[in-house]
Every structure is written in C-alpha cells, then in structure tokens.
Design a protein around this motif. Structure first.
Motif, PDB file in Angstrom:
ATOM      1  N   MET A   5       1.475  -1.188  -0.021  1.00 30.66           N
ATOM      2  CA  MET A   5       0.202   0.251   0.170  1.00 30.66           C
ATOM      3  C   MET A   5       0.947   1.461   0.341  1.00 30.66           C
ATOM      4  N   ALA A   6       1.994   0.939   0.871  1.00 30.38           N
ATOM      5  CA  ALA A   6       3.161   2.556   0.811  1.00 30.38           C
ATOM      6  C   ALA A   6       3.087   2.713  -0.469  1.00 30.38           C
ATOM      7  N   SER A   7       3.786   1.977  -0.894  1.00 28.35           N
ATOM      8  CA  SER A   7       4.602   2.273  -2.874  1.00 28.35           C
ATOM      9  C   SER A   7       3.355   2.468  -4.029  1.00 28.35           C
ATOM     10  N   GLU A   8       2.308   2.156  -3.299  1.00 26.62           N
ATOM     11  CA  GLU A   8       1.221   2.945  -4.641  1.00 26.62           C
ATOM     12  C   GLU A   8       0.823   4.878  -4.230  1.00 26.62           C
ATOM     13  N   ILE A   9       0.738   4.280  -2.849  1.00 24.47           N
ATOM     14  CA  ILE A   9       0.658   6.105  -2.226  1.00 24.47           C
ATOM     15  C   ILE A   9       1.744   6.722  -2.403  1.00 24.47           C
ATOM     16  N   SER A  10       2.998   6.604  -2.878  1.00 26.10           N
ATOM     17  CA  SER A  10       4.542   6.803  -2.895  1.00 26.10           C
ATOM     18  C   SER A  10       4.295   6.850  -4.467  1.00 26.10           C
ATOM     19  N   ASP A  11       4.034   6.051  -5.199  1.00 28.18           N
ATOM     20  CA  ASP A  11       3.765   6.368  -6.706  1.00 28.18           C
ATOM     21  C   ASP A  11       2.707   7.341  -7.346  1.00 28.18           C
ATOM     22  N   ILE A  12       1.361   7.971  -6.711  1.00 28.44           N
ATOM     23  CA  ILE A  12       0.485   8.069  -6.699  1.00 28.44           C
ATOM     24  C   ILE A  12       1.026   9.480  -6.991  1.00 28.44           C
ATOM     25  N   ALA A  13       1.624   9.843  -5.254  1.00 23.54           N
ATOM     26  CA  ALA A  13       2.261  11.486  -4.986  1.00 23.54           C
ATOM     27  C   ALA A  13       3.552  12.503  -5.999  1.00 23.54           C
ATOM     28  N   ALA A  14       3.979  10.915  -6.092  1.00 21.01           N
ATOM     29  CA  ALA A  14       4.888  10.989  -7.191  1.00 21.01           C
ATOM     30  C   ALA A  14       4.339  11.360  -8.828  1.00 21.01           C
ATOM     31  N   GLY A  15       3.638  10.525  -9.054  1.00 21.59           N
ATOM     32  CA  GLY A  15       2.628  11.279  -9.815  1.00 21.59           C
ATOM     33  C   GLY A  15       1.966  12.895 -10.076  1.00 21.59           C
ATOM     34  N   LEU A  16       1.779  12.935  -8.863  1.00 24.75           N
ATOM     35  CA  LEU A  16       1.026  14.293  -8.527  1.00 24.75           C
ATOM     36  C   LEU A  16       2.375  15.857  -8.705  1.00 24.75           C
TER      37      LEU A  16
END
Length: 98
Positions: free
Chosen positions: A1-12
């Motif tokens: 879950m943490a990696s998905e959040i960091s991927d979304i954050a990086a995408g933003l």
C-alpha cells in the motif's frame, strides 16, 4: 500500500511540474495551503478529496478502472495501440494473399 501511495504522490508532483506550476501557484489556484500540497506530494497526507482537488487543478481526473483494462489503457496512453494494429494487419496480409 505504501508504494502505491508514493507512486501516486510522485505522479502528482510530476504532473504539477509538467504544468510548470509551483506548489504555491497550485495551492492558490485550488484554494489550499501550500503545505498541504507538499505533504500530498510526499505521500504523507494524501486523502482522496485532496487528490481529486489537486488532480482537477492540474487538468486531470481520478478514476477507478477494472484491473483487466489496465493493459489496454496503458497501450492507449503510451501510443502502442496504433503500432499493434498495424502489426496485426501486416501479419494478416502476409498470411492471406489476395
């Protein structure tokens, strides 16, 4: 879950940078504190409501897709659909001379 959040954050962050907006400019545009954008881009405070608001400020939309559709969507986004279609027609032409 943490990696998905960091991927979304990086995408933003990448979307904001592509739009050539500072965190402060995006914050002003969306009526948010700059600190909230900073936290969201670090994946520290990424609520769905904040994600939607930031995405819309960047001309994006948050959507849910069926997992089975991900490869088709990726192909469209990366421009490989047209190449794949051409390859299929070329292959069928080689097999089926008229």
């Amino acid at each position: 879950m943490a990696s998905e959040i960091s991927d979304i954050a990086a995408g933003l962050r990448a979307a904001r940078e592509r739009a050539r907006l500072s965190q402060q400019e995006l914050a002003r545009r969306q009526g948010l504190p700059q600190s909230q954008i900073s936290r969201a881009e670090r994946g520290e405070d990424l609520r769905l409501s904040t994600l939607r608001q930031l995405a819309r400020g960047l001309g994006l939309e948050v959507v849910l897709l069926p997992v089975a559709s991900l490869s088709a969507v990726a192909a469209v986004l990366h421009g490989t659909v047209e190449e794949d279609v051409r390859a299929r027609f070329a292959a069928s032409d080689e097999r089926d001379p008229e």
